[in-house]
Scaffold this motif. Sequence first.
Motif, PDB file in Angstrom:
ATOM      1  N   PRO A  21       0.834  -1.206   0.000  1.00 32.20           N
ATOM      2  CA  PRO A  21       0.000   0.000   0.000  1.00 32.20           C
ATOM      3  C   PRO A  21       0.864   1.249   0.000  1.00 32.20           C
ATOM      4  N   PRO A  22       0.398   2.306  -0.635  1.00 36.83           N
ATOM      5  CA  PRO A  22       1.204   3.536  -0.701  1.00 36.83           C
ATOM      6  C   PRO A  22       1.360   4.185   0.674  1.00 36.83           C
ATOM      7  N   ILE A  23       2.437   4.917   0.813  1.00 34.43           N
ATOM      8  CA  ILE A  23       2.654   5.756   1.991  1.00 34.43           C
ATOM      9  C   ILE A  23       2.649   7.203   1.495  1.00 34.43           C
ATOM     10  N   TYR A  24       1.740   8.005   2.046  1.00 37.14           N
ATOM     11  CA  TYR A  24       1.541   9.372   1.574  1.00 37.14           C
ATOM     12  C   TYR A  24       2.274  10.373   2.472  1.00 37.14           C
ATOM     13  N   ALA A  25       2.699  11.474   1.856  1.00 37.54           N
ATOM     14  CA  ALA A  25       3.261  12.585   2.619  1.00 37.54           C
ATOM     15  C   ALA A  25       2.706  13.896   2.087  1.00 37.54           C
ATOM     16  N   ALA A  26       2.306  14.764   2.996  1.00 40.93           N
ATOM     17  CA  ALA A  26       1.848  16.115   2.662  1.00 40.93           C
ATOM     18  C   ALA A  26       2.737  17.097   3.406  1.00 40.93           C
ATOM     19  N   LEU A  27       3.385  17.990   2.662  1.00 42.85           N
ATOM     20  CA  LEU A  27       4.323  18.941   3.246  1.00 42.85           C
ATOM     21  C   LEU A  27       3.887  20.352   2.886  1.00 42.85           C
ATOM     22  N   ASP A  28       3.721  21.173   3.900  1.00 42.74           N
ATOM     23  CA  ASP A  28       3.230  22.544   3.744  1.00 42.74           C
ATOM     24  C   ASP A  28       4.291  23.502   4.277  1.00 42.74           C
ATOM     25  N   LEU A  29       4.851  24.306   3.384  1.00 38.61           N
ATOM     26  CA  LEU A  29       5.854  25.298   3.777  1.00 38.61           C
ATOM     27  C   LEU A  29       5.218  26.673   3.703  1.00 38.61           C
ATOM     28  N   GLY A  30       4.944  27.244   4.865  1.00 39.30           N
ATOM     29  CA  GLY A  30       4.302  28.543   4.930  1.00 39.30           C
ATOM     30  C   GLY A  30       5.262  29.648   5.331  1.00 39.30           C
ATOM     31  N   THR A  31       4.707  30.795   5.618  1.00 35.38           N
ATOM     32  CA  THR A  31       5.502  31.944   6.023  1.00 35.38           C
ATOM     33  C   THR A  31       6.109  31.757   7.400  1.00 35.38           C
ATOM     34  N   ASN A  32       5.397  31.025   8.254  1.00 33.24           N
ATOM     35  CA  ASN A  32       5.822  30.863   9.636  1.00 33.24           C
ATOM     36  C   ASN A  32       6.233  29.437   9.968  1.00 33.24           C
ATOM     37  N   ASN A  33       5.504  28.462   9.420  1.00 35.97           N
ATOM     38  CA  ASN A  33       5.680  27.076   9.807  1.00 35.97           C
ATOM     39  C   ASN A  33       6.085  26.181   8.652  1.00 35.97           C
ATOM     40  N   CYS A  34       6.743  25.095   9.013  1.00 35.34           N
ATOM     41  CA  CYS A  34       6.989  23.971   8.110  1.00 35.34           C
ATOM     42  C   CYS A  34       6.283  22.775   8.743  1.00 35.34           C
ATOM     43  N   ARG A  35       5.323  22.183   8.014  1.00 36.30           N
ATOM     44  CA  ARG A  35       4.500  21.125   8.597  1.00 36.30           C
ATOM     45  C   ARG A  35       4.446  19.919   7.655  1.00 36.30           C
ATOM     46  N   LEU A  36       4.565  18.739   8.249  1.00 38.40           N
ATOM     47  CA  LEU A  36       4.563  17.493   7.492  1.00 38.40           C
ATOM     48  C   LEU A  36       3.606  16.497   8.126  1.00 38.40           C
ATOM     49  N   LEU A  37       2.826  15.809   7.287  1.00 34.78           N
ATOM     50  CA  LEU A  37       2.040  14.659   7.717  1.00 34.78           C
ATOM     51  C   LEU A  37       2.397  13.480   6.825  1.00 34.78           C
ATOM     52  N   ILE A  38       2.587  12.319   7.434  1.00 34.20           N
ATOM     53  CA  ILE A  38       2.812  11.073   6.709  1.00 34.20           C
ATOM     54  C   ILE A  38       1.699  10.116   7.093  1.00 34.20           C
ATOM     55  N   ALA A  39       1.108   9.457   6.100  1.00 41.37           N
ATOM     56  CA  ALA A  39      -0.085   8.666   6.378  1.00 41.37           C
ATOM     57  C   ALA A  39      -0.134   7.400   5.531  1.00 41.37           C
ATOM     58  N   ARG A  40      -0.886   6.421   6.026  1.00 40.72           N
ATOM     59  CA  ARG A  40      -1.212   5.207   5.291  1.00 40.72           C
ATOM     60  C   ARG A  40      -2.679   5.261   4.874  1.00 40.72           C
ATOM     61  N   PRO A  41      -3.048   4.572   3.790  1.00 37.40           N
ATOM     62  CA  PRO A  41      -4.461   4.502   3.441  1.00 37.40           C
ATOM     63  C   PRO A  41      -5.244   3.717   4.488  1.00 37.40           C
ATOM     64  N   SER A  42      -6.487   4.084   4.678  1.00 34.09           N
ATOM     65  CA  SER A  42      -7.370   3.375   5.604  1.00 34.09           C
ATOM     66  C   SER A  42      -8.768   3.371   5.024  1.00 34.09           C
ATOM     67  N   ARG A  43      -9.659   2.648   5.674  1.00 30.48           N
ATOM     68  CA  ARG A  43     -11.035   2.577   5.195  1.00 30.48           C
ATOM     69  C   ARG A  43     -11.666   3.964   5.164  1.00 30.48           C
ATOM     70  N   GLU A  44     -11.309   4.808   6.127  1.00 29.12           N
ATOM     71  CA  GLU A  44     -11.882   6.157   6.205  1.00 29.12           C
ATOM     72  C   GLU A  44     -11.185   7.141   5.271  1.00 29.12           C
ATOM     73  N   GLY A  45     -10.054   6.760   4.715  1.00 24.16           N
ATOM     74  CA  GLY A  45      -9.297   7.650   3.845  1.00 24.16           C
ATOM     75  C   GLY A  45      -7.811   7.516   4.094  1.00 24.16           C
ATOM     76  N   ARG A  54       7.507  22.640  12.679  1.00 25.16           N
ATOM     77  CA  ARG A  54       8.525  23.519  13.274  1.00 25.16           C
ATOM     78  C   ARG A  54       8.278  24.941  12.796  1.00 25.16           C
ATOM     79  N   ILE A  55       8.360  25.881  13.719  1.00 26.67           N
ATOM     80  CA  ILE A  55       8.282  27.295  13.364  1.00 26.67           C
ATOM     81  C   ILE A  55       9.628  27.707  12.780  1.00 26.67           C
ATOM     82  N   VAL A  56       9.621  28.123  11.509  1.00 28.30           N
ATOM     83  CA  VAL A  56      10.865  28.490  10.820  1.00 28.30           C
ATOM     84  C   VAL A  56      10.928  29.977  10.470  1.00 28.30           C
ATOM     85  N   ARG A  57       9.768  30.640  10.449  1.00 31.67           N
ATOM     86  CA  ARG A  57       9.701  32.069  10.120  1.00 31.67           C
ATOM     87  C   ARG A  57      10.407  32.381   8.798  1.00 31.67           C
TER      88      ARG A  57
END
Length: 341
Positions: A21-45, A54-57
């Motif tokens: 099964p695939p392993i997903y990653a979502a990475l959001d680099l904003g003005t203030n924060n760097c945020r990452l989520l890693i997830a597996r597929p499930s019945r709910e999504g 981490r706050i990187v500013r």
Amino acid sequence: MAAHDRQMSRQDRRRNSSPSPPIYAALDLGTNNCRLLIARPSREGFRVIDSFSRIVRLGEGLSDTGDLDEDAMARTLDALKVCAEKMARRGVTVTRSVATEACRRARNGAEFLDRVRAETGIRFEIIDSDEEARLALVGCSSLLHDSHPHALVIDIGGGSTELIWLTVSDTGAPAMQDFVSLPFGVVGFAERFGGGRVSADEYDTMVSHVVDGLVPFEDRHRISIHVESGQVQMLGTSGTVTTLAGILFDLRRYNRRRVDGSYLDFDDIFGVSRRLAAMSCAERATHPCIGAERADLVVAGAAILEGICRLWPVGRLRVADRGLREGILMGLVATTRSAEH
């Protein structure tokens, strides 16, 4: 070989040959924060198996110079190297990495992301405010309720503030009518108005600035008419609203389960915001839901939120500790499942 053994052998071969099964990653680099989520597929999504924030500013000083600062880029690269290590360790196979306001505005934004790719292997796309609003809505729309036919969704970021005007069907499904991206967020406001102790007059100036920025959107949609008739719900997805929730709930440490989906009354928001404004950075930093990294930013976010609430007095706000990253993951899951069929 017995028939049963032959059947088991065929089942083992199919199991061994079936793709993992695939392993997903979502990475959001904003003005203030760097945020990452890693997830597996499930019945709910999907089911989150790892995360990083981490706050990187990254956008520090951007309003003054028009460029990303060297120190800010170095901080951000350090955080992104951690993200790259996590994704490699978790065996991520499907990823989407997006950069928002800071990289949109900075003259050297694209150049910085080229450097990120060279040093970390992470390929970012700079998304426009339309896509940012859409992803945030996808990520948090499950918290909207069909009891109100209209909704305002608020996303207070580091460099900009997105506000989405929606209609909500009887099934709770949202339809975006319009959105506005205001060119200020917690970092820009803190740099402009100061992040230390804020007088009542200075705080009111921030609130008024927000209201003024929203008047054209109000004029276009006459949202106040729907608010007066009790037809509007409000949903906030940002660090500002989750932080204020943690403070109001008197949490000794931040608890996502306690915060996500909760409701805050406007009077409580206004009260705690004014109390925070009267504190010094050092005093704010002692609260476990603020800490030293957010101590100079939380008042700016509170003032932006109060300006929105003052213009549209819905009365209460639902808190979403979910948004853009979850929206990315939902899109990745949908694309993968569509390809499988």
